[in-house]
Write a protein that holds these residues in place. Structure first.
Motif, PDB file in Angstrom:
ATOM      1  N   GLU A  80     -16.564  77.145 -54.474  1.00 36.13           N
ATOM      2  CA  GLU A  80     -17.468  76.967 -55.603  1.00 36.13           C
ATOM      3  C   GLU A  80     -18.898  76.749 -55.136  1.00 36.13           C
ATOM      4  OE1 GLU A  80     -15.622  73.670 -57.495  1.00 36.13           O
ATOM      5  OE2 GLU A  80     -14.647  74.919 -58.992  1.00 36.13           O
ATOM      6  N   PRO A  81     -19.875  77.340 -55.805  1.00 33.00           N
ATOM      7  CA  PRO A  81     -21.270  77.119 -55.404  1.00 33.00           C
ATOM      8  C   PRO A  81     -21.708  75.708 -55.735  1.00 33.00           C
ATOM      9  CG  PRO A  81     -21.177  78.336 -57.465  1.00 33.00           C
ATOM     10  CD  PRO A  81     -19.762  78.225 -56.972  1.00 33.00           C
ATOM     11  N   PRO A  82     -22.657  75.154 -54.994  1.00 37.33           N
ATOM     12  CA  PRO A  82     -23.150  73.804 -55.293  1.00 37.33           C
ATOM     13  C   PRO A  82     -23.898  73.803 -56.608  1.00 37.33           C
ATOM     14  CG  PRO A  82     -24.546  74.862 -53.661  1.00 37.33           C
ATOM     15  CD  PRO A  82     -23.371  75.778 -53.876  1.00 37.33           C
ATOM     16  N   PRO A  83     -24.001  72.671 -57.285  1.00 39.44           N
ATOM     17  CA  PRO A  83     -24.759  72.599 -58.532  1.00 39.44           C
ATOM     18  C   PRO A  83     -26.195  73.056 -58.320  1.00 39.44           C
ATOM     19  CG  PRO A  83     -23.526  70.583 -58.162  1.00 39.44           C
ATOM     20  CD  PRO A  83     -23.423  71.376 -56.916  1.00 39.44           C
ATOM     21  N   ILE A  84     -26.764  73.671 -59.349  1.00 40.27           N
ATOM     22  CA  ILE A  84     -28.154  74.122 -59.251  1.00 40.27           C
ATOM     23  C   ILE A  84     -29.060  72.927 -58.947  1.00 40.27           C
ATOM     24  CG2 ILE A  84     -30.065  75.127 -60.551  1.00 40.27           C
ATOM     25  CD1 ILE A  84     -28.028  76.751 -62.122  1.00 40.27           C
ATOM     26  N   GLY A  85     -29.904  73.097 -57.955  1.00 38.86           N
ATOM     27  CA  GLY A  85     -30.842  72.030 -57.608  1.00 38.86           C
ATOM     28  C   GLY A  85     -30.346  71.096 -56.521  1.00 38.86           C
ATOM     29  N   LEU A  86     -29.061  71.170 -56.164  1.00 42.56           N
ATOM     30  CA  LEU A  86     -28.535  70.248 -55.154  1.00 42.56           C
ATOM     31  C   LEU A  86     -29.206  70.450 -53.811  1.00 42.56           C
ATOM     32  CD1 LEU A  86     -26.561  68.083 -54.261  1.00 42.56           C
ATOM     33  CD2 LEU A  86     -24.827  69.864 -53.914  1.00 42.56           C
ATOM     34  N   ARG A  87     -29.379  71.696 -53.425  1.00 38.35           N
ATOM     35  CA  ARG A  87     -30.028  71.980 -52.143  1.00 38.35           C
ATOM     36  C   ARG A  87     -31.466  71.470 -52.136  1.00 38.35           C
ATOM     37  NH1 ARG A  87     -29.509  77.941 -49.815  1.00 38.35           N
ATOM     38  NH2 ARG A  87     -27.339  77.203 -49.819  1.00 38.35           N
ATOM     39  N   ALA A  88     -32.153  71.677 -53.242  1.00 41.46           N
ATOM     40  CA  ALA A  88     -33.543  71.212 -53.331  1.00 41.46           C
ATOM     41  C   ALA A  88     -33.619  69.692 -53.260  1.00 41.46           C
ATOM     42  CB  ALA A  88     -34.184  71.715 -54.618  1.00 41.46           C
ATOM     43  N   ARG A  89     -32.652  69.011 -53.914  1.00 39.96           N
ATOM     44  CA  ARG A  89     -32.641  67.542 -53.878  1.00 39.96           C
ATOM     45  C   ARG A  89     -32.357  67.031 -52.468  1.00 39.96           C
ATOM     46  NH1 ARG A  89     -29.801  68.174 -58.774  1.00 39.96           N
ATOM     47  NH2 ARG A  89     -27.811  67.643 -57.793  1.00 39.96           N
ATOM     48  N   LYS A  90     -31.441  67.694 -51.781  1.00 43.93           N
ATOM     49  CA  LYS A  90     -31.137  67.287 -50.403  1.00 43.93           C
ATOM     50  C   LYS A  90     -32.350  67.499 -49.494  1.00 43.93           C
ATOM     51  CE  LYS A  90     -26.117  67.917 -50.297  1.00 43.93           C
ATOM     52  NZ  LYS A  90     -24.989  68.670 -49.680  1.00 43.93           N
ATOM     53  N   LYS A  91     -33.026  68.606 -49.709  1.00 48.29           N
ATOM     54  CA  LYS A  91     -34.221  68.890 -48.907  1.00 48.29           C
ATOM     55  C   LYS A  91     -35.304  67.843 -49.147  1.00 48.29           C
ATOM     56  CE  LYS A  91     -37.557  72.587 -47.958  1.00 48.29           C
ATOM     57  NZ  LYS A  91     -37.975  73.978 -48.291  1.00 48.29           N
TER      58      LYS A  91
END
Length: 206
Positions: free
Chosen positions: A5-16
């Motif tokens: 499953e793909p990560p929730p939208i924005g999760l990568r940006a929040r982690k960054k």
């Protein structure tokens, strides 16, 4: 969530954003403890729990870890939201003051450390004009969109004056070791600007 499953939208940006914030927080602590010049990028990366390369993905230089923030886009938006009837200097005053109050309420200590480092560290102080020029360009764009009929000269002069008033307030705040109230200093600086500005054509006509 399964592995497919793909990560929730924005999760990568929040982690960054969280990684960048962690790096910045650890860097400021090290600068306080060891001094800016005596702290290496490797030490900052280790303290933040990231690799040397990860540091440089977020900050191109050690100077950038002090200088980088999200304030300019915020002020751009706040200028756009000011009432149309406000003159340029008043709109700048209220937009900068509103943005600063937000930062002051949430990141006062970090703001004090970063501002002190910029003002007291020769390597950073030498870059003040370059960084202020970039801010001036962003604010000028916001003001031009708001008042396209105003001359470019007038817009740039007022923006430069506003940034000078803000820098003076920040300098006095740092000299007081943060004991002065920064929002009040900024308000006083802009009141001084307004009092010594030439009257508008409408005011002279009255």
């Amino acid at each position: 969530m399964t592995a497919s499953e793909p990560p929730p939208i924005g999760l990568r940006a929040r982690k960054k954003a969280q990684t960048r914030r962690t790096i910045q927080e650890q860097a400021l602590q090290l600068f306080l403890a060891k001094g800016y010049e005596n702290t290496t990028v490797e030490e900052i990366a280790a303290a933040a729990g990231v690799s040397h390369m990860t540091f440089f993905r977020h900050f191109p230089t050690k100077e950038a870890v002090v200088e980088t923030d999200d304030y300019d886009p915020m002020i751009f938006q706040l200028i756009a939201q000011r009432p149309e009837e406000e003159d340029t200097l008043t709109a700048l005053h209220h937009a900068l003051a509103q943005g600063l109050k937000t930062v002051y309420a949430t990141d006062k200590d970090a703001l004090l450390i970063r501002t002190r480092l910029v003002l007291k560290t020769p390597a950073l102080r030498a870059r003040v004009w370059e960084n202020q020029h970039a801010t001036e360009e962003i604010l000028t764009q916001a003001l031009t969109a708001r008042r396209p009929a105003q001359s470019e000269l007038a817009t740039r002069v007022l923006t430069a004056a506003a940034l000078a008033a803000l820098t003076t307030a920040l300098t006095i705040w740092v000299d007081s070791e943060g004991t002065e109230d920064l929002p009040s200093l900024v308000d006083s600086a802009f009141i001084t600007l307004q009092e010594h500005s030439p009257p508008t054509k409408a005011a002279r006509a009255e």
